[in-house]
Design an enzyme around this catalytic site. Structure first.
Site, PDB file in Angstrom:
ATOM      1  CB  CYS A 269      52.084  43.372  40.886  1.00 48.60           C
ATOM      2  SG  CYS A 269      52.420  43.588  42.637  1.00 48.60           S
ATOM      3  CB  ALA A 271      50.035  40.026  46.161  1.00 45.34           C
ATOM      4  CB  ILE A 273      53.373  42.847  48.580  1.00 47.49           C
ATOM      5  CG1 ILE A 273      53.234  41.414  48.072  1.00 47.49           C
ATOM      6  CG2 ILE A 273      52.171  43.230  49.442  1.00 47.49           C
ATOM      7  CD1 ILE A 273      53.580  40.381  49.134  1.00 47.49           C
ATOM      8  NE  ARG A 275      54.399  40.809  40.006  1.00 51.10           N
ATOM      9  CZ  ARG A 275      53.513  40.085  39.357  1.00 51.10           C
ATOM     10  NH1 ARG A 275      53.702  39.827  38.082  1.00 51.10           N
ATOM     11  NH2 ARG A 275      52.435  39.631  39.963  1.00 51.10           N
ATOM     12  CD  GLN A 313      56.351  37.420  47.506  1.00 53.85           C
ATOM     13  OE1 GLN A 313      56.745  37.265  46.361  1.00 53.85           O
ATOM     14  NE2 GLN A 313      55.623  36.527  48.122  1.00 53.85           N
TER      15      GLN A 313
HETATM   16  N1  PTR Z   1      49.620  34.098  48.748  1.00 48.07           N
HETATM   17  C1  PTR Z   1      50.360  34.603  47.639  1.00 48.07           C
HETATM   18  C2  PTR Z   1      51.727  33.946  47.621  1.00 48.07           C
HETATM   19  O1  PTR Z   1      52.440  33.998  48.617  1.00 48.07           O
HETATM   20  O2  PTR Z   1      52.043  33.399  46.599  1.00 48.07           O
HETATM   21  C3  PTR Z   1      50.417  36.047  47.678  1.00 48.07           C
HETATM   22  C4  PTR Z   1      51.265  36.703  46.658  1.00 48.07           C
HETATM   23  C5  PTR Z   1      50.969  36.637  45.305  1.00 48.07           C
HETATM   24  C6  PTR Z   1      52.330  37.434  47.067  1.00 48.07           C
HETATM   25  C7  PTR Z   1      51.727  37.328  44.385  1.00 48.07           C
HETATM   26  C8  PTR Z   1      53.104  38.144  46.167  1.00 48.07           C
HETATM   27  C9  PTR Z   1      52.786  38.096  44.834  1.00 48.07           C
HETATM   28  O3  PTR Z   1      53.513  38.831  43.960  1.00 48.07           O
HETATM   29  P1  PTR Z   1      53.169  40.359  43.546  1.00 48.07           P
HETATM   30  O4  PTR Z   1      52.944  41.193  44.783  1.00 48.07           O
HETATM   31  O5  PTR Z   1      54.387  40.784  42.806  1.00 48.07           O
HETATM   32  O6  PTR Z   1      51.975  40.333  42.670  1.00 48.07           O
END
Ligand code: PTR
Ligand code: PTR
Length: 351
Positions: A269, A271, A273, A275, A313
């Site tokens: 996705c 990051a 983690i 989705r 997340q």
């Molecule tokens: N530092 C970012 C935050 O906490 O917003 C990192 C982050 C970004 C974490 C996107 C999760 C995110 O969502 P996905 O893993 O679904 O892309």
């Protein structure tokens, strides 16, 4: 199933969600050092999202280092299946080549993308593939061509085929690319039905490519076998010597051969983690249900977080998957019922 009853009770009473919130995001026994080296800083999209050293994907023979922000995530199903994934961040402009080299190295045939390139005016992922019918040239005779791009009937997903060509090794491989459009980060998909249908499409794609892969490997084993006239014993000897049964490089170990026949799905996705974790959790739950095994989502999340930190997340994502698991279970029950009592249905119809 007992475990699913517990699941709906747990959601209703809130215990399941508080248990989720108490669970560690990161396993502190596992080191994270490579990600934090200064030379790798520009290869991380987010400073707070880093792969464990022990499960990170190590790039081989790359002039700019072996680091990519990606982890192997293996989910074992008690019936003997291992569902293999690589969970990774959305590539950055300077990691596009590393990403494709990883796809090549891991013999992957399937990339699942759960973000769009831009969300609410922010860049979430670099456009790492070429436009339809165009070619992305990464130098050193390494190219990706995109073709057959099309959306599903609801406009929620886009599917593409990519042809990877490595002029140096002569390797050509078609890779399926499946993108989920309507799913912002930190959030959940707007429609559980669409999410389930996407997960099912991913499972179908994996099974299809797996079958093709096994057939191709078997064909090569047979060809080689006939060629050498060594029979099965000869083949077994080659295995024991650590030799490849197909035309992978001679140094290929038995382990790599098995990996080649069960290549990981690459899921990302932004990051890699939130989705990504949701999809792997759902896929694992479906595999467990099919194997008639109990489903304990919290245990699944923990197994995932021991391989990549922070998978799934937040609590709304966790609750969403738990509800989808229950919906999928009820759907499976309904389908089983219509399968096992076709006479009851037709008798009712003729009355
Ligand atoms: N530092 C970012 C935050 O906490 O917003 C990192 C982050 C970004 C974490 C996107 C999760 C995110 O969502 P996905 O893993 O679904 O892309
Ligand atoms: N936390 C991110 C960083 O480490 O740079 C920044 C970030 C913040 C990224 C929020 C994504 C975020 O999500 P959204 O676009 O939903 O606000």
């Amino acid at each position: 199933q007992q475990s699913l009853l517990l699941l709906s009770d747990g959601i209703a009473s809130g215990t399941l969600l508080s248990q989720y919130e108490q669970m560690y995001r990161k396993n502190c026994d596992l080191s994270i050092t490579e990600a934090r080296k200064p030379e790798n800083a520009s290869k991380n999209r987010y400073r707070d999202i880093s792969p464990y050293d022990c499960t990170r994907v190590v790039l081989m023979n790359q002039p700019d280092g072996d680091y990519i922000n990606a982890n192997y995530v293996n989910m074992e199903i008690p019936n003997g299946t291992i569902n293999r994934y690589i969970a990774t961040q959305g590539p950055l402009g300077n990691t596009v080549k590393d990403f494709w080299r990883m796809v090549q190295q891991e013999s992957s045939h399937l990339i699942v993308m759960l973000t769009t390139v831009m969300e609410r005016g922010r860049v979430k992922c670099h456009q790492y593939w070429p436009a339809n019918d165009e070619i992305l040239d990464m130098g050193q005779n390494f190219t990706i061509k995109c073709f057959n791009e099309h959306a599903d009937e609801t406009g929620s997903f886009v599917f593409r085929d990519m042809l990877m060509s490595d002029g140096n090794t002569g390797e050509k491989r078609t890779i399926q690319h499946m993108q989920y459009l309507a799913w912002p980060d930190h959030g959940v998909p707007s429609d559980p039905k669409l999410f389930l249908s996407f997960t099912e499409k991913v499972r179908l794609a994996r099974n299809t490519t797996l079958l093709q892969e096994i057939e191709a490997t078997l064909k090569q084993v047979k060809l080689k076998d006939a060629d050498e006239n060594g029979g099965l014993d000869g083949e077994r000897k080659n295995y024991e010597n650590g030799e490849s049964p197909c035309d992978l490089p001679p140094s290929t170990s038995v382990h790599q051969c098995i990996s080649a026949a069960n290549p990981p799905i690459i899921i990302h996705c932004s990051a890699g983690i939130g989705r990504t974790g949701v999809l792997i959790l759902m896929d694992t739950a479906l595999a467990l249900m099919e194997a008639k095994e109990p489903v304990y989502p919290l245990d699944i999340v923990q197994t995932m977080r021991d391989q990549r930190a922070s998978m799934v997340q937040n609590v709304s994502q966790y609750k969403f998957v738990c509800e989808c698991i229950i919906a999928a279970y009820n759907k499976m029950l309904e389908e089983d019922e219509t399968k096992t009592s076709p006479r009851a249905t037709s008798a009712a119809g003729s009355e």
